[in-house]
Scaffold this motif. Structure first.
Motif, short mmCIF file in Angstrom:
data_model
loop_
_atom_site.label_atom_id
_atom_site.label_comp_id
_atom_site.label_asym_id
_atom_site.label_seq_id
_atom_site.Cartn_x
_atom_site.Cartn_y
_atom_site.Cartn_z
N MET A 1 0.83 -1.19 0.00
CA MET A 1 0.00 0.00 0.00
C MET A 1 0.87 1.25 0.00
SD MET A 1 -3.29 -0.85 0.27
CE MET A 1 -4.09 0.52 1.07
N PRO A 2 0.33 2.38 -0.51
CA PRO A 2 1.02 3.66 -0.37
C PRO A 2 0.59 4.35 0.93
CG PRO A 2 -0.83 3.92 -1.83
CD PRO A 2 -0.82 2.47 -1.42
N LEU B 1 5.69 2.73 -2.02
CA LEU B 1 4.81 1.66 -1.58
C LEU B 1 5.44 0.91 -0.42
CD1 LEU B 1 3.67 0.21 -5.04
CD2 LEU B 1 2.44 1.81 -3.58
N LYS B 2 4.61 0.55 0.56
CA LYS B 2 5.10 -0.16 1.74
C LYS B 2 4.29 -1.42 1.97
CE LYS B 2 6.60 4.05 4.15
NZ LYS B 2 6.45 4.86 5.39
N PHE C 1 -1.21 -2.84 -11.78
CA PHE C 1 -1.08 -3.82 -10.70
C PHE C 1 0.37 -3.80 -10.20
CE2 PHE C 1 -5.13 -5.27 -11.99
CZ PHE C 1 -5.64 -6.05 -10.97
N PHE C 2 0.55 -3.43 -8.92
CA PHE C 2 1.87 -3.45 -8.29
C PHE C 2 1.93 -4.70 -7.42
CE2 PHE C 2 0.78 0.88 -9.30
CZ PHE C 2 1.95 1.45 -9.75
N ALA D 1 0.12 -15.22 -0.46
CA ALA D 1 0.76 -14.13 -1.21
C ALA D 1 0.28 -12.78 -0.71
CB ALA D 1 0.48 -14.29 -2.70
N LEU D 2 1.19 -11.80 -0.78
CA LEU D 2 0.83 -10.44 -0.40
C LEU D 2 -0.11 -9.84 -1.43
CD1 LEU D 2 4.37 -9.20 0.71
CD2 LEU D 2 2.49 -9.91 2.19
N LYS D 3 -1.12 -9.11 -0.96
CA LYS D 3 -2.11 -8.53 -1.85
C LYS D 3 -1.49 -7.35 -2.61
CE LYS D 3 -6.74 -6.52 -1.87
NZ LYS D 3 -7.88 -6.05 -1.02
N PRO D 4 -1.64 -7.32 -3.94
CA PRO D 4 -1.04 -6.21 -4.71
C PRO D 4 -1.83 -4.92 -4.55
CG PRO D 4 -2.27 -7.66 -6.18
CD PRO D 4 -2.30 -8.31 -4.82
N PHE D 5 -1.17 -3.81 -4.85
CA PHE D 5 -1.82 -2.51 -4.88
C PHE D 5 -2.31 -2.23 -6.30
CE2 PHE D 5 -1.18 2.12 -5.72
CZ PHE D 5 -2.32 2.55 -5.07
#
Length: 625
Positions: free
Chosen positions: A90-91, A117-118, A190-191, A203-207
């Motif tokens: 997230m930003p 983004l963090k 999609f980041f 998996a980590l959710k993308p931003f």
């Protein structure tokens, strides 16, 4: 201390540290939990209490309410709330929706100029400072049937950026010149974080960041203006909906509290009726307090009445492993029974009972060996008597002979104010199956008949005689002296049943007063809040929300977008602004009061649209400890 109500104990929590010895006014108050059956008496437990969503240092302090004017305070404890497991990228601040074109000018093809983004937890706290990897950026279309997908500079479909210590800097992300794409279409950046150890299952959710694509410079300018207006109105709509959702949640919470308080009040009324309290007279807090004072005065009068009390000094109760002296562990109601039982146990009455050998050895050491001690962890328990077994003249539920003198196990005459399981062990070992009868003739008759069936235990009589288990009786060694010659080394008399009834009545009246006041306050809060929701100010806000939703639909139609609402247009929840002066933790009542203040201030803080800013009173989820 014993017999203290958990309702008198509370815990205060607030963010940061304070220089004083008392909590600040904005501290949240958490009540003590009810003790479970297997928990030790005299201890207070706080379970399933919420902790803040935001990381940082928080202070905790405990308080005990002695009466209306006096409170006891503990020292202050500092805890550090740490972030949960990482779940998403997230930003810090949601960027505006980019509007780009595939023309030659690079300035009009910039998707992201500079974005940090963090990796964050589910409560938007930065975490994963030990995580390294990469962020893969791709472009997708909301419509899966679209085949024209824009490309990045260099005609590539994905771009990678380094992820170091849980943070990634996205710079100079540019659309390719003459990139494919459908004019006037919204696409999504999609980041996607790629970190070793996070497989598909966790998996980590993308931003996700939507952007508008155009292949015409003039049209891009129009789209950019509309997009800016859309972002502004979207932010205003989200703030309005958050405001109304917060108020709806508050109403639901208040109604739930009212139902719980009403059920509690009805339950307590039933309990009060069962112990002879006329609840029809308890129509106000003042009436409840008057009745509590009357009952307290009656209980104090009973306490002052003369009764048999053991006068030998007991041990201090500072050590939880020390139960006390045997003379203080039990009460006996009948004077004659108390005399003969106390005399029978005369050599043990001064003995201190402990739970552990270590505690016994410490007392032995402190008294230079002069104090008798009995550690319970050294007792062989298989030979202890069964407290439920029948007297020896009863076999298979039938009397083998008709006994004289009302025989009863001595242990059944003991009343234990506390430590019931441990006291059964102690007195079961000391008394065994010793039996009490009325007089010596009855005791001799009983022994004569019992030995025909089984072994006969020691017999005591209310006249002070003793027949040992081997049959020996008579002489000064087997005759109890008068009660005054025992020099206070005897079991005390229990408080009368009326005392315990009054104690129960006072405790229930205290609970009823609390429930009565809570129900009254909650009903008042509901009425006040419902009036506020129907006020012209709130009705005007609803009209403004409907107007802005219509404006948003019109803009989306101009942009050629399908009017499907996302949070801030990107599936991302904008963080609630926090004031440095506002408390990080607030009680329910504090939050209720703050909602109305915030709702009046919120309109003037938005640019040009007369809409509410994001409320600092937004209800957030809480974690339990």
């Amino acid at each position: 201390m014993r017999n203290l109500s958990p309702a008198m104990m509370s815990m205060q929590m607030w963010k940061g540290r304070t220089s004083g010895t008392r909590p600040p006014e904005h501290a949240a108050t958490l009540m003590c939990s009810k003790p479970k059956e297997n928990e030790k008496e005299g201890r207070f437990y706080f379970r399933d209490k919420i902790i803040p969503d935001r990381v940082g240092e928080y202070s905790i302090q405990f308080s005990f309410t002695v009466d209306k004017t006096r409170m006891l305070w503990s020292e202050q404890f500092v805890i550090n709330v740490e972030p949960n497991d990482p779940v998403k990228l997230m930003p810090d601040v949601q960027p505006p929706t980019p509007v780009v074109s595939n023309i030659r000018s690079i300035a009009l093809r910039i998707l992201v100029n500079n974005l940090r983004l963090k990796i964050m937890d589910e409560y938007d706290n930065p975490t994963g400072a030990n995580l390294d990897g990469k962020v893969v950026v791709t472009i997708k279309s909301p419509n899966e049937t679209d085949i024209e997908i824009p490309q990045f500079q260099g005609k590539v479909r994905q771009v990678q950026f380094n992820l170091s210590r849980g943070c990634a800097e996205i710079v100079n992300l540019i659309l390719a010149e003459n990139s494919p794409g459908i004019d006037g279409t919204e696409y999504i950046l999609f980041f996607n974080p790629v970190v070793p150890g996070f497989v598909k299952e966790n998996a980590l959710k993308p931003f996700e960041l939507p952007f508008m694509f155009s292949n015409d410079c003039k049209k891009q300018q129009q789209i950019a203006a509309l997009t800016r207006e859309k972002d502004q109105i979207t932010q205003s709509v989200v703030a309005y909906k958050s405001l109304f959702d917060t108020n709806n949640q508050l109403v639901t919470e208040l109604k739930c509290q009212a139902r719980e308080a009403s059920v509690k009040e009805v339950h307590l009324k039933t309990d009060l009726r069962n112990i002879d309290i006329d609840v029809s007279q308890l129509t106000a807090v003042e009436h409840i307090e008057v009745m509590m004072r009357v009952k307290a005065a009656e209980r104090e009068k009973i306490m002052k009445e003369p009764r048999r009390i053991c006068t030998i000094p007991n041990t201090s109760k500072g050590n939880p492993d020390v139960l006390g002296k045997i003379a203080h562990l039990a009460h006996v109601a009948d004077n004659e029974a108390a005399k003969v039982i106390s005399w029978h146990l005369a050599s043990d009455m001064d003995c201190v009972v402990t739970l552990t050998t270590d505690a016994a050895r410490q007392i032995f050491k402190d008294t230079q060996g002069r104090q008798q001690v009995l550690p319970l962890d050294t007792i062989y328990r298989k030979n202890l008597p069964d407290w439920n077994k029948s007297l020896p003249h009863i076999r298979n539920g039938r009397c083998c002979f008709e006994p004289l003198g009302n025989p009863v196990f001595v242990r059944d005459l003991l009343i234990f104010p506390e430590h019931l399981p441990n006291c059964k062990i102690v007195f079961g070992m000391l008394l065994g199956d010793t039996i009490l009868l009325d007089d010596l003739d009855a005791a001799n008759h009983y022994r004569k008949e019992v030995v025909k069936l089984t072994h006969c235990p020691t017999l005591l009589t209310r006249q002070g005689d003793r027949i040992r288990s081997n049959g020996k009786f008579g002489g000064l060694q087997n005759k109890a002296p008068s009660l005054d010659k025992l020099r206070g080394m005897y079991f005390g008399a229990p408080l009368p049943p009326s005392y315990h009834k009054l104690t129960t009545q006072i405790d229930l009246l205290q609970q009823y007063r609390t429930a009565f006041m809570k129900l009254r306050d909650v009903k008042s809060d509901i009425e006040t809040h419902m009036q506020y929701l129907k006020s012209p100010e709130m009705l005007k806000k609803r009209e403004e929300l409907q107007l802005q939703e219509k404006q948003l639909q019109d803009i989306e139609m101009k942009l050629g977008m399908t009017p499907v609402r996302r949070t801030n247009g990107a599936g991302w929840k904008r963080p609630v602004s926090e004031s440095e002066d506002s408390p990080s933790i607030s009680t329910k009542r504090t939050r209720r009061d703050s909602y109305r203040t915030q709702n009046t201030d919120v309109v003037s803080s938005l640019p040009a649209l007369s809409s509410p800013a994001t409320s600092t009173g937004t209800v957030t989820r809480k974690r339990k400890v």
